[in-house]
Scaffold this motif. Structure first.
Motif, PDB file in Angstrom:
ATOM      1  N   ASP A  97      39.235  45.508  33.644  1.00 16.76           N
ATOM      2  CA  ASP A  97      40.354  45.192  32.752  1.00 16.76           C
ATOM      3  C   ASP A  97      40.510  43.682  32.636  1.00 16.76           C
ATOM      4  OD1 ASP A  97      40.995  47.881  32.364  1.00 16.76           O
ATOM      5  OD2 ASP A  97      42.363  47.900  34.084  1.00 16.76           O
ATOM      6  N   TRP A  98      40.738  43.213  31.426  1.00 18.41           N
ATOM      7  CA  TRP A  98      40.881  41.782  31.180  1.00 18.41           C
ATOM      8  C   TRP A  98      42.065  41.175  31.925  1.00 18.41           C
ATOM      9  CZ3 TRP A  98      36.759  39.604  29.913  1.00 18.41           C
ATOM     10  CH2 TRP A  98      35.887  40.104  28.951  1.00 18.41           C
ATOM     11  N   ASP A  99      43.109  41.956  32.172  1.00 18.45           N
ATOM     12  CA  ASP A  99      44.294  41.391  32.816  1.00 18.45           C
ATOM     13  C   ASP A  99      44.282  41.527  34.340  1.00 18.45           C
ATOM     14  OD1 ASP A  99      44.630  44.136  32.796  1.00 18.45           O
ATOM     15  OD2 ASP A  99      46.720  44.074  32.164  1.00 18.45           O
ATOM     16  N   GLN A 100      43.162  41.999  34.904  1.00 19.40           N
ATOM     17  CA  GLN A 100      43.060  42.088  36.368  1.00 19.40           C
ATOM     18  C   GLN A 100      43.090  40.684  36.978  1.00 19.40           C
ATOM     19  OE1 GLN A 100      39.813  43.037  39.787  1.00 19.40           O
ATOM     20  NE2 GLN A 100      39.709  44.391  38.046  1.00 19.40           N
ATOM     21  N   ILE A 130      40.749  38.006  34.774  1.00 18.93           N
ATOM     22  CA  ILE A 130      39.339  38.102  34.425  1.00 18.93           C
ATOM     23  C   ILE A 130      39.081  37.388  33.101  1.00 18.93           C
ATOM     24  CG2 ILE A 130      37.562  39.741  33.638  1.00 18.93           C
ATOM     25  CD1 ILE A 130      37.720  39.621  36.631  1.00 18.93           C
ATOM     26  N   ARG A 131      39.962  37.593  32.122  1.00 14.97           N
ATOM     27  CA  ARG A 131      39.803  36.947  30.817  1.00 14.97           C
ATOM     28  C   ARG A 131      39.760  35.423  30.968  1.00 14.97           C
ATOM     29  NH1 ARG A 131      40.505  38.339  25.616  1.00 14.97           N
ATOM     30  NH2 ARG A 131      41.460  40.329  26.154  1.00 14.97           N
ATOM     31  N   LEU A 132      40.689  34.865  31.715  1.00 18.71           N
ATOM     32  CA  LEU A 132      40.745  33.419  31.916  1.00 18.71           C
ATOM     33  C   LEU A 132      39.480  32.914  32.617  1.00 18.71           C
ATOM     34  CD1 LEU A 132      42.469  30.867  31.576  1.00 18.71           C
ATOM     35  CD2 LEU A 132      43.474  31.362  33.801  1.00 18.71           C
ATOM     36  N   CYS A 133      39.027  33.642  33.616  1.00 16.33           N
ATOM     37  CA  CYS A 133      37.801  33.252  34.321  1.00 16.33           C
ATOM     38  C   CYS A 133      36.607  33.261  33.377  1.00 16.33           C
ATOM     39  CB  CYS A 133      37.552  34.177  35.511  1.00 16.33           C
ATOM     40  SG  CYS A 133      38.733  33.984  36.864  1.00 16.33           S
ATOM     41  N   ALA A 134      36.497  34.292  32.542  1.00 10.75           N
ATOM     42  CA  ALA A 134      35.389  34.390  31.588  1.00 10.75           C
ATOM     43  C   ALA A 134      35.459  33.248  30.572  1.00 10.75           C
ATOM     44  CB  ALA A 134      35.409  35.740  30.885  1.00 10.75           C
ATOM     45  N   VAL A 160      34.518  46.674  42.129  1.00  9.31           N
ATOM     46  CA  VAL A 160      33.887  47.443  41.061  1.00  9.31           C
ATOM     47  C   VAL A 160      32.607  48.087  41.571  1.00  9.31           C
ATOM     48  CG1 VAL A 160      34.824  46.073  39.160  1.00  9.31           C
ATOM     49  CG2 VAL A 160      32.655  45.418  40.176  1.00  9.31           C
ATOM     50  N   HIS A 161      32.242  49.179  40.927  1.00 13.50           N
ATOM     51  CA  HIS A 161      31.011  49.880  41.268  1.00 13.50           C
ATOM     52  C   HIS A 161      29.843  49.235  40.536  1.00 13.50           C
ATOM     53  CE1 HIS A 161      28.189  53.054  42.137  1.00 13.50           C
ATOM     54  NE2 HIS A 161      27.902  53.124  40.844  1.00 13.50           N
TER      55      HIS A 161
END
Length: 79
Positions: free
Chosen positions: A5-8, A25-29, A51-52
């Motif tokens: 999820d982008w907001d994780q 995650i979005r900010l890191c990307a 994550v798997h």
């Protein structure tokens, strides 16, 4: 790798010892996308939820540069 999820919440770390980036995650990307090639090789993302990964028995808490790049590609594809 299973979708993230982008907001994780996540933390981008640098193996050179620069200050970490704490965000989503979005900010890191987004930040990873503007890094120079050398900085990209040193970047890792620490997740708050593991994550798997296909072919592995256990989940992981850390994303490698090629996995972060996959997130950048996904971000660009989604607009």
């Amino acid at each position: 790798m299973s979708p993230i999820d982008w907001d994780q919440p996540a933390t981008m770390i640098d193996l050179d010892g620069k200050a970490p980036l704490i965000g989503t995650i979005r900010l890191c990307a987004q930040h990873f996308a503007i890094f120079k090639a050398e900085a990209k090789t040193q970047a890792r993302v620490l997740l708050t939820q593991p994550v798997h990964r296909e072919g592995r028995r256990t989940r992981t808490w850390l994303l490698e540069p090629f996995e972060i790049q996959a997130l950048v590609d996904r971000l660009h594809a989604e607009g």
